[in-house]
Scaffold this motif. Structure first.
Motif, PDB file in Angstrom:
ATOM      1  N   ARG A 103       5.956 -11.342  -2.662  1.00  0.00           N
ATOM      2  CA  ARG A 103       7.120 -10.515  -2.156  1.00  0.00           C
ATOM      3  C   ARG A 103       8.589 -11.047  -1.982  1.00  0.00           C
ATOM      4  O   ARG A 103       8.422 -12.210  -1.354  1.00  0.00           O
ATOM      5  N   ASP A 104       9.276 -10.648  -2.468  1.00  0.00           N
ATOM      6  CA  ASP A 104      10.659 -11.249  -2.176  1.00  0.00           C
ATOM      7  C   ASP A 104      11.558 -10.611  -1.114  1.00  0.00           C
ATOM      8  O   ASP A 104      11.113  -9.308  -0.777  1.00  0.00           O
ATOM      9  N   VAL A 105      12.727 -10.853  -0.656  1.00  0.00           N
ATOM     10  CA  VAL A 105      13.432 -10.396   0.347  1.00  0.00           C
ATOM     11  C   VAL A 105      14.430  -9.009  -0.506  1.00  0.00           C
ATOM     12  O   VAL A 105      14.410  -8.185   0.356  1.00  0.00           O
ATOM     13  N   SER A 106      14.881  -9.342  -1.460  1.00  0.00           N
ATOM     14  CA  SER A 106      16.027  -8.373  -1.936  1.00  0.00           C
ATOM     15  C   SER A 106      15.198  -7.702  -3.151  1.00  0.00           C
ATOM     16  O   SER A 106      14.514  -8.086  -3.947  1.00  0.00           O
ATOM     17  N   PRO A 107      15.538  -6.133  -3.074  1.00  0.00           N
ATOM     18  CA  PRO A 107      15.121  -5.413  -4.259  1.00  0.00           C
ATOM     19  C   PRO A 107      15.508  -5.765  -5.345  1.00  0.00           C
ATOM     20  O   PRO A 107      16.540  -6.497  -5.553  1.00  0.00           O
ATOM     21  N   ARG A 108      14.848  -5.457  -6.421  1.00  0.00           N
ATOM     22  CA  ARG A 108      15.262  -5.897  -7.880  1.00  0.00           C
ATOM     23  C   ARG A 108      14.580  -4.982  -8.975  1.00  0.00           C
ATOM     24  O   ARG A 108      13.683  -4.438  -8.677  1.00  0.00           O
ATOM     25  N   PRO A 109      15.037  -5.020 -10.183  1.00  0.00           N
ATOM     26  CA  PRO A 109      14.218  -4.365 -11.153  1.00  0.00           C
ATOM     27  C   PRO A 109      12.908  -5.254 -11.469  1.00  0.00           C
ATOM     28  O   PRO A 109      13.067  -6.305 -11.115  1.00  0.00           O
ATOM     29  N   PHE A 110      11.880  -4.601 -12.299  1.00  0.00           N
ATOM     30  CA  PHE A 110      10.915  -5.555 -12.417  1.00  0.00           C
ATOM     31  C   PHE A 110      11.238  -6.573 -13.299  1.00  0.00           C
ATOM     32  O   PHE A 110      11.840  -6.861 -14.288  1.00  0.00           O
ATOM     33  N   SER A 154     -10.939  14.941 -10.254  1.00  0.00           N
ATOM     34  CA  SER A 154     -10.427  13.615  -9.939  1.00  0.00           C
ATOM     35  C   SER A 154     -11.708  13.210  -8.807  1.00  0.00           C
ATOM     36  O   SER A 154     -12.209  14.080  -8.327  1.00  0.00           O
ATOM     37  N   LEU A 155     -11.562  11.968  -8.506  1.00  0.00           N
ATOM     38  CA  LEU A 155     -12.636  11.241  -7.833  1.00  0.00           C
ATOM     39  C   LEU A 155     -12.354   9.974  -7.199  1.00  0.00           C
ATOM     40  O   LEU A 155     -11.675   9.293  -8.117  1.00  0.00           O
ATOM     41  N   ASP A 156     -12.384   9.874  -6.146  1.00  0.00           N
ATOM     42  CA  ASP A 156     -12.079   8.500  -5.242  1.00  0.00           C
ATOM     43  C   ASP A 156     -13.352   7.775  -5.378  1.00  0.00           C
ATOM     44  O   ASP A 156     -14.568   7.966  -4.957  1.00  0.00           O
ATOM     45  N   LEU A 157     -13.230   6.654  -5.553  1.00  0.00           N
ATOM     46  CA  LEU A 157     -14.468   5.542  -5.531  1.00  0.00           C
ATOM     47  C   LEU A 157     -13.983   4.381  -5.278  1.00  0.00           C
ATOM     48  O   LEU A 157     -12.893   3.997  -5.215  1.00  0.00           O
ATOM     49  N   GLN A 158     -15.029   3.212  -5.075  1.00  0.00           N
ATOM     50  CA  GLN A 158     -14.766   1.948  -4.684  1.00  0.00           C
ATOM     51  C   GLN A 158     -14.894   0.950  -5.804  1.00  0.00           C
ATOM     52  O   GLN A 158     -15.995   1.051  -6.309  1.00  0.00           O
ATOM     53  N   ILE A 159     -13.936   0.088  -6.163  1.00  0.00           N
ATOM     54  CA  ILE A 159     -14.083  -0.780  -7.430  1.00  0.00           C
ATOM     55  C   ILE A 159     -14.790  -2.186  -6.593  1.00  0.00           C
ATOM     56  O   ILE A 159     -14.494  -2.608  -5.787  1.00  0.00           O
ATOM     57  N   GLU A 160     -15.989  -2.283  -7.499  1.00  0.00           N
ATOM     58  CA  GLU A 160     -16.887  -3.415  -6.911  1.00  0.00           C
ATOM     59  C   GLU A 160     -16.776  -4.806  -7.882  1.00  0.00           C
ATOM     60  O   GLU A 160     -17.101  -5.828  -7.235  1.00  0.00           O
ATOM     61  N   LYS A 161     -16.512  -4.534  -9.048  1.00  0.00           N
ATOM     62  CA  LYS A 161     -16.836  -5.343 -10.056  1.00  0.00           C
ATOM     63  C   LYS A 161     -15.346  -5.695 -10.886  1.00  0.00           C
ATOM     64  O   LYS A 161     -15.521  -5.385 -11.968  1.00  0.00           O
ATOM     65  N   PRO A 162     -14.202  -5.898 -10.335  1.00  0.00           N
ATOM     66  CA  PRO A 162     -12.882  -6.200 -10.846  1.00  0.00           C
ATOM     67  C   PRO A 162     -12.989  -7.363 -11.853  1.00  0.00           C
ATOM     68  O   PRO A 162     -13.704  -8.308 -11.362  1.00  0.00           O
ATOM     69  N   VAL A 163     -12.269  -7.342 -12.833  1.00  0.00           N
ATOM     70  CA  VAL A 163     -12.215  -8.539 -13.237  1.00  0.00           C
ATOM     71  C   VAL A 163     -11.396  -9.719 -12.760  1.00  0.00           C
ATOM     72  O   VAL A 163     -11.544 -10.804 -12.388  1.00  0.00           O
ATOM     73  N   PHE A 164     -10.255  -9.084 -11.969  1.00  0.00           N
ATOM     74  CA  PHE A 164      -9.556  -9.879 -10.879  1.00  0.00           C
ATOM     75  C   PHE A 164      -8.973  -8.690 -10.021  1.00  0.00           C
ATOM     76  O   PHE A 164      -8.868  -7.384 -10.357  1.00  0.00           O
ATOM     77  N   ARG A 165      -8.623  -8.933  -8.621  1.00  0.00           N
ATOM     78  CA  ARG A 165      -7.928  -8.334  -7.772  1.00  0.00           C
ATOM     79  C   ARG A 165      -6.381  -8.412  -7.739  1.00  0.00           C
ATOM     80  O   ARG A 165      -6.008  -9.770  -7.744  1.00  0.00           O
ATOM     81  N   THR A 166      -5.411  -7.518  -7.645  1.00  0.00           N
ATOM     82  CA  THR A 166      -4.102  -7.917  -7.188  1.00  0.00           C
ATOM     83  C   THR A 166      -3.939  -7.982  -5.825  1.00  0.00           C
ATOM     84  O   THR A 166      -4.243  -7.087  -5.038  1.00  0.00           O
ATOM     85  N   HIS A 167      -3.119  -9.193  -5.386  1.00  0.00           N
ATOM     86  CA  HIS A 167      -2.850  -8.956  -3.848  1.00  0.00           C
ATOM     87  C   HIS A 167      -1.382  -9.277  -3.537  1.00  0.00           C
ATOM     88  O   HIS A 167      -0.948 -10.183  -4.179  1.00  0.00           O
ATOM     89  N   LEU A 168      -0.776  -8.584  -2.813  1.00  0.00           N
ATOM     90  CA  LEU A 168       0.715  -8.689  -2.445  1.00  0.00           C
ATOM     91  C   LEU A 168       0.629  -9.533  -1.327  1.00  0.00           C
ATOM     92  O   LEU A 168       0.359  -9.463  -0.188  1.00  0.00           O
ATOM     93  N   VAL A 169       1.448 -10.756  -1.653  1.00  0.00           N
ATOM     94  CA  VAL A 169       1.548 -11.651  -0.768  1.00  0.00           C
ATOM     95  C   VAL A 169       3.070 -11.518   0.191  1.00  0.00           C
ATOM     96  O   VAL A 169       4.117 -11.539  -0.551  1.00  0.00           O
ATOM     97  N   GLU A 170       2.977 -11.274   1.495  1.00  0.00           N
ATOM     98  CA  GLU A 170       4.289 -10.446   1.975  1.00  0.00           C
ATOM     99  C   GLU A 170       5.088 -11.993   2.409  1.00  0.00           C
ATOM    100  O   GLU A 170       4.632 -12.999   2.486  1.00  0.00           O
ATOM    101  N   TYR A 171       6.716 -11.728   2.235  1.00  0.00           N
ATOM    102  CA  TYR A 171       7.425 -12.904   2.403  1.00  0.00           C
ATOM    103  C   TYR A 171       7.583 -13.340   3.844  1.00  0.00           C
ATOM    104  O   TYR A 171       8.035 -14.302   4.000  1.00  0.00           O
ATOM    105  N   LEU A 172       7.210 -12.384   4.848  1.00  0.00           N
ATOM    106  CA  LEU A 172       7.530 -12.807   6.209  1.00  0.00           C
ATOM    107  C   LEU A 172       6.362 -13.229   7.018  1.00  0.00           C
ATOM    108  O   LEU A 172       6.495 -13.464   8.391  1.00  0.00           O
TER     109      LEU A 172
END
Length: 323
Positions: A103-110, A154-172
């Motif tokens: 994560r960066d400090v300033s908003p921006r387009p993708f 619709s159904l809520d479930l838990q993903i147990e075997k992802p190819v990878f997970r995405t994690h958001l790293v906070e800038y602070l």
């Protein structure tokens, strides 16, 4: 590329002609979507009574796959236009198990320049977005699947075997915001009772397929212990999640309410496109529609790809017009 030669199912002679109605259908079980080939139009017509039931099943699967493809593309187009996470870097961990979004400090387009890997871009766009997809795509889903699905839940479930997970790293901080919560998907049943999963936001886990047979999805990706109870009828509209937040959290901070209101306006802008340009709206001419599910799901892959391209071009143009 030459067309493969296989025995004609009617007479056994070499056949290169195929049934266009059920070509390119996804498999529900291994081998059950093999193409049906004929040596001539005469043999194809003579075999129609025997082939009709299987053909109908496969053609519905093809329509379902094409609908799921549109739904994922619509989600990605919306997120790219209204991306709200300022990022400075996208990086796959050394073990390949985690895709880090810094994560960066300033908003921006993708920031398209941060990655040239389409899988990583789609993962960033759909990070923690299954609830948005559940709500925003509701009316579009029901339009596209009318006449194809016997039920949508619709159904809520838990993903147990992802190819990878995405994690958001906070800038602070050094902490990592993991998307380890429930994941919302749709269960679509066809008229022959086949159960399929549509997972439009599954790219955040590295999943390539947007449409997967229910049993295989549970076996290969998720836990069979459903998080919030059994499946429920899919009745969401574009702003269901936002309306819930405002109703059940009356003390929500003003800054947060302002963000919700801006998001709601963007969702309603998307909704107008779905209402006016997809299918036939009562009181409007068919020529106003850029995609008609009653006929544009049919035809060859090339014909569908053309209509799909036109739909996405017009959708993106509409989204860009939001002010």
């Amino acid at each position: 590329m030459s067309t493969p030669i296989s025995p004609c199912v009617k007479c056994g002679d070499p056949g290169s002609k195929r049934c266009s109605r059920c070509w390119d259908a996804p498999e529900y079980r291994p081998g059950d979507a093999n193409p049906t080939r004929y040596c001539s139009t005469e043999c194809q017509k003579a075999d129609w009574v025997a082939h009709k039931s299987h053909c109908t099943t496969l053609s519905r699967r093809t329509k379902l796959l094409r609908a799921a493809t549109i739904l994922r593309a619509a989600l990605l187009a919306y997120r790219e236009r209204f991306f709200d996470i300022p990022l400075s870097k996208i990086e796959l961990g050394k073990d390949g198990a985690v895709l880090y979004l810094y994560r960066d400090v300033s908003p921006r387009p993708f920031p398209n320049g941060l990655t040239h890997d389409s899988k990583h871009k789609e993962a960033a766009l759909t990070h923690n977005m299954c609830t948005l997809a559940f709500a925003m795509l509701g009316p579009l889903t029901r339009k596209l699947l009318a006449g194809v699905a016997s039920s949508i839940e619709s159904l809520d479930l838990q993903i147990e075997k992802p190819v990878f997970r995405t994690h958001l790293v906070e800038y602070l901080a050094d902490g990592i915001d993991s998307n380890g919560g429930p994941h919302t998907v749709l269960i679509v049943r066809l008229h022959n009772n086949e159960a399929w999963i549509i997972d439009t936001a599954g790219t955040q886990y590295g999943f390539k397929e947007v449409l997967v047979p229910f049993e295989r999805y549970i076996k290969d990706r998720a836990s069979s212990n459903f998080v919030n109870g059994p499946p429920t009828k899919y009745t969401a509209c574009e702003t269901t999640d936002l309306d819930f937040m405002k109703e059940f959290f009356p003390d929500y901070p003003k800054a947060g309410l302002d963000i919700l209101e801006k998001e709601k306006k963007a969702r309603l802008h998307f909704a107008r496109f779905v209402e006016n340009r997809v299918g036939v709206r009562k009181g409007r001419d068919l020529k106003d529609s850029v995609f008609d599910p009653s006929k544009d799901f049919g035809g060859s892959k090339e014909e569908f790809d053309t209509k799909f391209g036109e739909l996405m071009k017009e959708m993106k143009r509409h989204l860009e017009g939001f002010k």
